[in-house]
Design a protein around this motif. Structure first.
Motif, PDB file in Angstrom:
ATOM      1  N   PHE A   1       0.292  -6.324   4.129  1.00 23.61           N
ATOM      2  CA  PHE A   1      -0.722  -7.125   3.438  1.00 23.61           C
ATOM      3  C   PHE A   1      -0.058  -7.789   2.245  1.00 23.61           C
ATOM      4  N   SER A   2      -0.284  -9.073   2.092  1.00 23.22           N
ATOM      5  CA  SER A   2       0.266  -9.771   0.933  1.00 23.22           C
ATOM      6  C   SER A   2      -0.532  -9.405  -0.314  1.00 23.22           C
ATOM      7  N   GLU A   3       0.029  -9.695  -1.479  1.00 22.98           N
ATOM      8  CA  GLU A   3      -0.678  -9.438  -2.725  1.00 22.98           C
ATOM      9  C   GLU A   3      -1.973 -10.231  -2.790  1.00 22.98           C
ATOM     10  N   GLU A   4      -1.928 -11.433  -2.263  1.00 19.79           N
ATOM     11  CA  GLU A   4      -3.138 -12.269  -2.248  1.00 19.79           C
ATOM     12  C   GLU A   4      -4.213 -11.639  -1.373  1.00 19.79           C
ATOM     13  N   GLU A   5      -3.826 -11.116  -0.219  1.00 19.68           N
ATOM     14  CA  GLU A   5      -4.788 -10.464   0.666  1.00 19.68           C
ATOM     15  C   GLU A   5      -5.373  -9.228   0.002  1.00 19.68           C
ATOM     16  N   LEU A   6      -4.560  -8.423  -0.636  1.00 23.59           N
ATOM     17  CA  LEU A   6      -5.039  -7.193  -1.270  1.00 23.59           C
ATOM     18  C   LEU A   6      -5.937  -7.480  -2.467  1.00 23.59           C
ATOM     19  N   SER A   7      -5.757  -8.645  -3.100  1.00 23.48           N
ATOM     20  CA  SER A   7      -6.567  -8.982  -4.273  1.00 23.48           C
ATOM     21  C   SER A   7      -8.034  -9.186  -3.922  1.00 23.48           C
TER      22      SER A   7
ATOM     23  N   PHE B   1     -11.062   1.004  -4.900  1.00 18.50           N
ATOM     24  CA  PHE B   1     -11.013   1.494  -3.521  1.00 18.50           C
ATOM     25  C   PHE B   1      -9.570   1.567  -3.030  1.00 18.50           C
ATOM     26  N   LEU B   2      -8.765   0.586  -3.425  1.00 17.47           N
ATOM     27  CA  LEU B   2      -7.350   0.614  -3.057  1.00 17.47           C
ATOM     28  C   LEU B   2      -6.609   1.712  -3.817  1.00 17.47           C
ATOM     29  N   GLU B   3      -6.996   1.907  -5.068  1.00 17.41           N
ATOM     30  CA  GLU B   3      -6.327   2.919  -5.890  1.00 17.41           C
ATOM     31  C   GLU B   3      -6.484   4.311  -5.302  1.00 17.41           C
ATOM     32  N   GLU B   4      -7.662   4.595  -4.764  1.00 21.81           N
ATOM     33  CA  GLU B   4      -7.897   5.934  -4.213  1.00 21.81           C
ATOM     34  C   GLU B   4      -6.979   6.216  -3.025  1.00 21.81           C
ATOM     35  N   GLY B   5      -6.637   5.175  -2.284  1.00 27.26           N
ATOM     36  CA  GLY B   5      -5.775   5.363  -1.121  1.00 27.26           C
ATOM     37  C   GLY B   5      -4.297   5.205  -1.411  1.00 27.26           C
ATOM     38  N   THR B   6      -3.951   5.034  -2.704  1.00 37.04           N
ATOM     39  CA  THR B   6      -2.552   4.862  -3.093  1.00 37.04           C
ATOM     40  C   THR B   6      -1.987   6.182  -3.598  1.00 37.04           C
ATOM     41  N   ILE B   7      -0.953   6.665  -2.945  1.00 39.89           N
ATOM     42  CA  ILE B   7      -0.309   7.927  -3.305  1.00 39.89           C
ATOM     43  C   ILE B   7       1.179   7.670  -3.509  1.00 39.89           C
ATOM     44  N   ASP B   8       1.681   8.053  -4.678  1.00 33.51           N
ATOM     45  CA  ASP B   8       3.086   7.806  -5.034  1.00 33.51           C
ATOM     46  C   ASP B   8       3.434   6.322  -4.894  1.00 33.51           C
ATOM     47  N   ASP B   9       2.497   5.487  -5.348  1.00 37.27           N
ATOM     48  CA  ASP B   9       2.664   4.030  -5.352  1.00 37.27           C
ATOM     49  C   ASP B   9       2.744   3.437  -3.947  1.00 37.27           C
ATOM     50  N   ARG B  10       2.317   4.174  -2.952  1.00 38.14           N
ATOM     51  CA  ARG B  10       2.286   3.677  -1.573  1.00 38.14           C
ATOM     52  C   ARG B  10       0.837   3.643  -1.100  1.00 38.14           C
ATOM     53  N   LEU B  11       0.395   2.500  -0.587  1.00 38.96           N
ATOM     54  CA  LEU B  11      -0.965   2.373  -0.076  1.00 38.96           C
ATOM     55  C   LEU B  11      -0.988   2.922   1.350  1.00 38.96           C
ATOM     56  N   VAL B  12      -1.366   4.187   1.481  1.00 41.67           N
ATOM     57  CA  VAL B  12      -1.270   4.852   2.785  1.00 41.67           C
ATOM     58  C   VAL B  12      -2.631   5.111   3.426  1.00 41.67           C
ATOM     59  N   SER B  13      -3.700   4.944   2.675  1.00 41.01           N
ATOM     60  CA  SER B  13      -5.050   5.106   3.224  1.00 41.01           C
ATOM     61  C   SER B  13      -5.829   3.833   2.919  1.00 41.01           C
ATOM     62  N   PHE B  14      -6.135   3.075   3.956  1.00 46.58           N
ATOM     63  CA  PHE B  14      -6.724   1.748   3.744  1.00 46.58           C
ATOM     64  C   PHE B  14      -8.247   1.820   3.834  1.00 46.58           C
ATOM     65  N   PRO B  15      -8.955   1.275   2.832  1.00 42.42           N
ATOM     66  CA  PRO B  15     -10.418   1.366   2.828  1.00 42.42           C
ATOM     67  C   PRO B  15     -11.051   0.410   3.838  1.00 42.42           C
ATOM     68  N   LEU B  16     -11.973   0.913   4.614  1.00 44.92           N
ATOM     69  CA  LEU B  16     -12.755   0.056   5.492  1.00 44.92           C
ATOM     70  C   LEU B  16     -14.235   0.158   5.152  1.00 44.92           C
ATOM     71  N   ALA B  17     -14.627   1.253   4.479  1.00 45.54           N
ATOM     72  CA  ALA B  17     -16.010   1.462   4.057  1.00 45.54           C
ATOM     73  C   ALA B  17     -15.990   2.554   2.997  1.00 45.54           C
ATOM     74  N   LYS B  18     -16.806   2.407   1.992  1.00 47.79           N
ATOM     75  CA  LYS B  18     -16.853   3.410   0.935  1.00 47.79           C
ATOM     76  C   LYS B  18     -18.286   3.886   0.742  1.00 47.79           C
ATOM     77  N   SER B  19     -18.411   5.127   0.312  1.00 48.20           N
ATOM     78  CA  SER B  19     -19.739   5.674   0.089  1.00 48.20           C
ATOM     79  C   SER B  19     -19.781   6.394  -1.240  1.00 48.20           C
ATOM     80  N   THR B  20     -20.928   6.925  -1.545  1.00 44.53           N
ATOM     81  CA  THR B  20     -21.089   7.776  -2.710  1.00 44.53           C
ATOM     82  C   THR B  20     -22.036   8.882  -2.311  1.00 44.53           C
TER      83      THR B  20
END
Length: 457
Positions: A126-132, A138-157
């Motif tokens: 994913f380009s930086e523009e796409e991720l923006s 939501f992206l931060e939660e899936g980022t571990i050790d500065d690697r985006l390894v869990s990509f959000p498709l839906a979020k809840s509370t």
């Protein structure tokens, strides 16, 4: 003459190639390759009735067919089962299934894996523009050790679900108000009152009152509650057990010991489906499993109305609620398969596709543009249960702060241990209360001390 004959055969050869397109080297077009197949484990619905399965079928028939990509769902289960299966596979335990190409996961699962480097970093696809375009938290939660390894498709509370039919019956005879559920203090008071009210309905049977409230994740209640009081729940990778923790513990434990809180295993949907609870706090995605009919233990069935409200807050605490929702992980393989996975995720999170999906499963969309078109989509929701849910979503977004748990190596162990120990301790303490061993305040204090001891084992 020879030249003429040669040209004639060349011309005929070209014609054959153009007509049949079957001989190697006749044209620059290669034979169509077999599609890239990706296996998937997910949690959205059942194997035969799943909104995500429907979206995957649509992808396979459209973009997948054009791009030569085929997604194959091999497991639809709950997050606990997939969590365990992923860890068994990642640890190469005997008899464990192989990891699929893609699976749904919470960060806690990734942190518990022996090596998260087996997962794709989506920043490579994913380009930086796409991720923006995506909600940053939501992206931060899936980022571990500065690697985006869990990509959000839906979020809840977390959302509060109420069997309004049963609540109204309770309210008519006791004066309980739905507004009492706005605070934890009010909810726990009603929990104790409901147990007593149901117990009195069978005067010949002592101590058979029913529970009022069930929380899907007790650990979340204590974590968010303590943080909402302005105190850190964690300290040095452990539970701090500070003064504010005790303020969160006391009303909860008292209501549980006095019979008002469901302490058995399983999900919060079950006691509501059987009339063994009136109110639950669970992931908003649980709306998929809350039915409009209750079947009681004596096999009587009753049509009910289920409504949703924001979770309670403490009277002197900040309005904070847990951010929930898993993401898709992709296992490293070949660049072609990894790119295929990214292609699917880009398609699924396109605004219109994403909104269509999330409104079927009780989630929030993941891009700014999706939120912009969400209100118009909600006007077309026919199910009153879903309209109530999204009304609660809007109120939550307007009034609450979202809390994201810290990425601790000890998080999963603490969560699992606390869920198990506190349920067990409070069940035993409830039996002591029924035997009139001690007053309830003493039992509340002793139960907390027992929890602290058991958590150290």
């Amino acid at each position: 003459m020879k030249k003429f004959v040669g040209n004639k055969y060349i011309t005929l050869g070209i014609l054959v190639c153009l007509v049949l397109g079957a001989l190697p080297g006749c044209t620059n077009n290669e034979k169509k390759k077999d599609p890239i197949t990706l296996t998937i484990w997910h949690v959205y619905g059942g194997q035969t009735d799943s909104p995500l399965n429907d979206m995957i079928d649509e992808f396979n028939e459209t973009v997948g067919a054009e791009e030569g990509i085929k997604l194959q769902v091999t497991v639809v289960s709950n997050t606990n089962n997939i969590h365990n299966a992923v860890l068994r596979a990642a640890n190469k335990e005997p008899g464990a299934a192989e990891l699929p190409d893609m699976f749904i996961s919470y960060p806690k699962t990734i942190l518990a894996m022996p090596d998260s480097n087996i997962l794709v970093d989506y920043k490579d696809y994913f380009s930086e523009e796409e991720l923006s375009a995506y909600i940053p938290s939501f992206l931060e939660e899936g980022t571990i050790d500065d690697r985006l390894v869990s990509f959000p498709l839906a979020k809840s509370t977390e959302i509060m679900f109420i069997d309004k039919t049963l609540f109204n019956r309770f309210s008519k005879e006791t004066g309980a108000k739905i507004e009492d559920l706005n605070t934890w203090e009010g909810l726990f008071n009603l929990s104790t009152e409901y147990y007593r009210w149901t117990d009195k309905q069978t005067p010949d049977i002592e101590g058979d009152g029913k529970t009022f409230f069930v929380h899907d994740y007790h650990f979340n209640y204590f974590q968010v509650g303590t943080e909402s009081m302005g105190e850190d729940f964690f300290k040095n990778g452990e539970i701090a057990y500070g003064k504010k923790f005790e303020k969160v513990w006391n009303p909860y434990a008292k209501a549980a010991i006095e019979g008002g809180i469901w302490l058995n295993e399983g999900y919060a949907t079950e006691p509501l489906r059987t009339g063994n609870a009136v109110v639950s706090v669970a992931s908003s995605a649980s709306v998929l499993y809350y039915e409009d009919i209750v079947t009681y233990e004596d096999n009587r069935s009753e049509k009910i109305e289920v409504i949703a409200k924001p979770v309670p807050h403490f009277e002197n605490g900040e309005k904070i609620v847990m951010q929930r929702g898993a993401g898709f992980c992709t296992v490293k393989s070949t660049p072609e398969k990894e790119q295929a996975a990214a292609t699917f995720l880009k398609w699924l999170t396109e605004p219109e596709n994403n909104v269509r999906f999330v409104t079927q499963v009780g989630y929030m969309p993941v891009t700014e543009e999706s939120f912009d078109i969400l209100p118009e989509t909600l006007k077309n929701l026919e199910d009153p249960k879903y309209r109530s849910l999204y009304d609660a979503f809007v109120k939550t977004q307007n009034s609450y702060k979202f809390y994201t748990p810290p990425q601790l190596d000890t998080y999963l162990e603490l969560e699992t241990s606390m869920e198990k120990n506190l349920r067990s301790i409070l069940r035993m303490t409830n039996k002591r209360w029924k035997r009139n061993e001690k007053d309830v305040d003493t039992l509340v204090t002793e139960a907390l001390e027992s929890l602290k001891i058991d958590m150290k084992k």
